[in-house]
Structure formats: structure tokens, C-alpha cells
Design a protein around this motif. Sequence first.
Motif, PDB file in Angstrom:
ATOM      1  N   SER A 159      -7.979  25.502 116.591  1.00  0.00           N
ATOM      2  CA  SER A 159      -9.039  25.385 117.594  1.00  0.00           C
ATOM      3  C   SER A 159      -9.016  26.571 118.548  1.00  0.00           C
ATOM      4  CB  SER A 159      -8.845  24.103 118.403  1.00  0.00           C
ATOM      5  OG  SER A 159      -7.637  24.198 119.156  1.00  0.00           O
ATOM      6  N   THR A 160     -10.079  26.702 119.315  1.00  0.00           N
ATOM      7  CA  THR A 160     -10.107  27.766 120.316  1.00  0.00           C
ATOM      8  C   THR A 160      -9.016  27.540 121.362  1.00  0.00           C
ATOM      9  OG1 THR A 160     -11.821  26.613 121.572  1.00  0.00           O
ATOM     10  CG2 THR A 160     -12.564  28.293 120.016  1.00  0.00           C
TER      11      THR A 160
ATOM     12  N   PHE B 203     -12.677  36.277 122.640  1.00  0.00           N
ATOM     13  CA  PHE B 203     -11.948  35.912 123.849  1.00  0.00           C
ATOM     14  C   PHE B 203     -11.794  37.143 124.725  1.00  0.00           C
ATOM     15  CE2 PHE B 203     -10.579  33.146 120.456  1.00  0.00           C
ATOM     16  CZ  PHE B 203     -10.498  31.900 121.041  1.00  0.00           C
TER      17      PHE B 203
ATOM     18  N   THR C 210     -15.447  30.066 111.592  1.00  0.00           N
ATOM     19  CA  THR C 210     -15.922  30.202 112.960  1.00  0.00           C
ATOM     20  C   THR C 210     -15.446  31.540 113.514  1.00  0.00           C
ATOM     21  OG1 THR C 210     -15.755  27.814 113.276  1.00  0.00           O
ATOM     22  CG2 THR C 210     -15.843  29.160 115.264  1.00  0.00           C
TER      23      THR C 210
ATOM     24  N   SER D 147     -12.072  26.250 111.614  1.00  0.00           N
ATOM     25  CA  SER D 147     -12.003  25.269 112.706  1.00  0.00           C
ATOM     26  C   SER D 147     -11.439  23.921 112.269  1.00  0.00           C
ATOM     27  CB  SER D 147     -13.377  25.093 113.347  1.00  0.00           C
ATOM     28  OG  SER D 147     -14.309  24.632 112.396  1.00  0.00           O
TER      29      SER D 147
ATOM     30  N   GLN E  33     -14.999  33.569 117.200  1.00  0.00           N
ATOM     31  CA  GLN E  33     -14.984  33.426 118.654  1.00  0.00           C
ATOM     32  C   GLN E  33     -14.426  34.711 119.255  1.00  0.00           C
ATOM     33  OE1 GLN E  33     -15.860  30.587 120.520  1.00  0.00           O
ATOM     34  NE2 GLN E  33     -15.555  31.856 122.334  1.00  0.00           N
TER      35      GLN E  33
ATOM     36  N   ILE F 188      -5.765  28.835 119.929  1.00  0.00           N
ATOM     37  CA  ILE F 188      -5.775  30.297 119.930  1.00  0.00           C
ATOM     38  C   ILE F 188      -5.523  30.814 121.344  1.00  0.00           C
ATOM     39  CG2 ILE F 188      -7.222  32.343 119.576  1.00  0.00           C
ATOM     40  CD1 ILE F 188      -8.562  30.694 117.253  1.00  0.00           C
ATOM     41  N   ALA F 189      -6.187  30.229 122.329  1.00  0.00           N
ATOM     42  CA  ALA F 189      -5.984  30.642 123.722  1.00  0.00           C
ATOM     43  C   ALA F 189      -4.541  30.418 124.158  1.00  0.00           C
ATOM     44  CB  ALA F 189      -6.944  29.885 124.636  1.00  0.00           C
TER      45      ALA F 189
END
Length: 69
Positions: free
Chosen positions: A52-53, A6, A2, A48, A4, A56-57
Motif C-alpha cells: 500500500s501507499t 511521493f 498502481t 496494490s 504513485q 511505502i511511505a
Amino acid sequence: MTTQTFRVEDIHCGGCENAIRKALTRLGGVRDVAPDSATNQVRVDFDSSQTSTAAIAERLAAAGYPVIE
């Protein structure tokens, strides 16, 4: 795999980019990290099934670079 992107606050220089790379590559499942101080964005390639996002955040925020939503 995946990918993403940010948007984050306060990426000012190459040192900031290196700090972000170091923080995220220690997170299991992260394969590639590409921070860009010109756009205040961080592109992350990750598995993933391993992270997860949200994780990571959280890691970005803990390193001092909170995600802008």
C-alpha cells in the motif's frame, strides 16, 4: 499496477537515490522505483494487492526519507 509519486525530504544525490531504490525494491509488490533528487520525488510502480501507499511511505521514512504531505 498502481503508480504513485511521493514528495520526500532530503534526496541530495545519486547515493540517496540508490538507498531509496534499495529500500523500496525489498518491499513485496514494488515493481519499479524512480527517485529524482532534482525534484525530491519518488515515483513507485507497485501491485496494490501486495502493498500500500502507507507501507511505502513507512519504508521511505525508515530509510531516512520521510514523505512530505
